[in-house]
Design an enzyme around this catalytic site. Sequence first.
Site, PDB file in Angstrom:
ATOM      1  N   HIS A   1      14.160  14.778  72.569  1.00 43.87           N
ATOM      2  CA  HIS A   1      15.138  14.302  73.551  1.00 43.87           C
ATOM      3  C   HIS A   1      14.695  14.883  74.892  1.00 43.87           C
ATOM      4  CE1 HIS A   1      17.720  14.848  69.914  1.00 43.87           C
ATOM      5  NE2 HIS A   1      18.471  13.866  70.377  1.00 43.87           N
TER       6      HIS A   1
ATOM      7  N   ASP B   1      15.633  18.499  75.340  1.00 41.80           N
ATOM      8  CA  ASP B   1      14.962  19.538  74.534  1.00 41.80           C
ATOM      9  C   ASP B   1      13.773  20.129  75.263  1.00 41.80           C
ATOM     10  OD1 ASP B   1      16.534  18.395  72.528  1.00 41.80           O
ATOM     11  OD2 ASP B   1      14.865  17.178  71.771  1.00 41.80           O
TER      12      ASP B   1
HETATM   13  C1  XLS Z   1      22.426  13.782  65.254  1.00 42.32           C
HETATM   14  C2  XLS Z   1      21.261  12.930  65.220  1.00 42.32           C
HETATM   15  C3  XLS Z   1      20.246  13.209  66.311  1.00 42.32           C
HETATM   16  C4  XLS Z   1      19.318  12.026  66.446  1.00 42.32           C
HETATM   17  C5  XLS Z   1      18.590  11.971  67.740  1.00 42.32           C
HETATM   18  O1  XLS Z   1      23.177  13.880  64.304  1.00 42.32           O
HETATM   19  O2  XLS Z   1      20.678  13.013  63.964  1.00 42.32           O
HETATM   20  O3  XLS Z   1      19.535  14.375  66.050  1.00 42.32           O
HETATM   21  O4  XLS Z   1      18.399  11.979  65.419  1.00 42.32           O
HETATM   22  O5  XLS Z   1      19.433  11.918  68.822  1.00 42.32           O
END
Ligand code: XLS
Length: 430
Positions: free
Chosen positions: A96, A99
Amino acid sequence: MSFFNGQSPLAYDPEAQGLAFRHYDPEEVVMGKRMEDHLRFAVAYWHSFAWEGGDPFGGRTFDRPWFDGGMEAARMKADAAFEMFEILGVPFFCWHDADIRPEGDTFAESKANFDAIIDLFEEKMEASKVRLLWGTANMFSSRRFMSGAATNPDPDVFAWSAATVKTCLDATHRLGGQNYVLWGGREGYETLLNTDMGAELEHMGRFLSMVVDYKHKIGFEGTILIEPKPQEPTKHQYDYDVATVYGFLQRFGLENEVKVNIEQGHAILAGHSFEHELALARELGVLGSIDMNRNDYQSGWDTDQFPNNVPEVALAYYEILKAGGFATGGTNFDAKLRRQSLDPEDLIAAHAGAMDVCARGLKAAARMIEDGALEEARKARYAGWETPEAKAMLTSDLDTIAERVLAEGIDPQPRSGRQEILENIVNRYV
Ligand code: XLS
Ligand code: NI
Ligand code: NI
């Protein structure tokens, strides 16, 4: 400087006692394809490098040198991430925006930080073999998104979100990403008392259409993926499960443009099994990619544990192999350490173990397919539909069928579903 204490890349060694792969051999050919090309593993940047080990009752437990700081810390984090990709030999990673870069005071500042890290990634990716499975935008952590992103009642948040996705899609395209993911985040609601559901769904549909248009405009050849999840963070999430997402896509005419990224833990939260979600997506033609993890069966929230249940994983890959395997998709470890697992070695061991579990699952799935006993039994169960009278019914009408029932004295005879026998077959392979 090494974050992982100079750990060398892990080898495939079935007899190893320490850190190594005991089942994952990237070169081993399974059903005509290298295991690495089947599984297409990816490390999730957020859980492995950005998550601090907090839970609702306590904050940070991990001690990582990049946690407090700006761009310098972000670069240090990238160094550690690429060091781990190298140790694991994973072909892919995912991020993301939030991150990988520190947030700035303005949109422009955050974007400048982000673009500088993307430059760094570009360099690092040239020097290593790792590629980008997908990029995505974090449109749920900042308080700005507390009432949603595309579904926010405030149009300025919609605008901010559109600009954010454009930035992240541009970067994903630049890095040669295979997919772009939209997980709902806070696209849902807490109470109907303050929610205009009709408007929110309409806005979400428009938003997704704009994302698809933009993908074509810039010539991004990857797949746009939606990741279903039924609840958490909001009480009611609009992307509940595969069936709900498919209905939404059809409503906005996007069912041939967008596929799904299915996460094991989200399937469990929706009251389904992982294989149910995968099989349904395959039948609907929207199976894209998977977020591999394990959910606690009692907790009711998304525990994002590393997978360790081979029989479950085998049934998941069985559905994926039946779909012909991944195209642009892959196996992203959307999984995090338990908060007491403090050491860099824990992070390596968690991924190595998970990769082995997936390798065992894949091999078992391939053997089940090659053996054919399950598919034979399934076919036999529906054999009646091969007859011309049965086929004709599907283009017939109720009164013609009713006449035939009376004329022929049709009297259905129940037959065993043989579930235990089939479970015994599965048990031979897992
Ligand atoms: C959250 C989601 C997130 C997605 C990406 O529960 O799994 O991590 O994979 O935004
Ligand atoms: Ni996920
Ligand atoms: Ni999740």
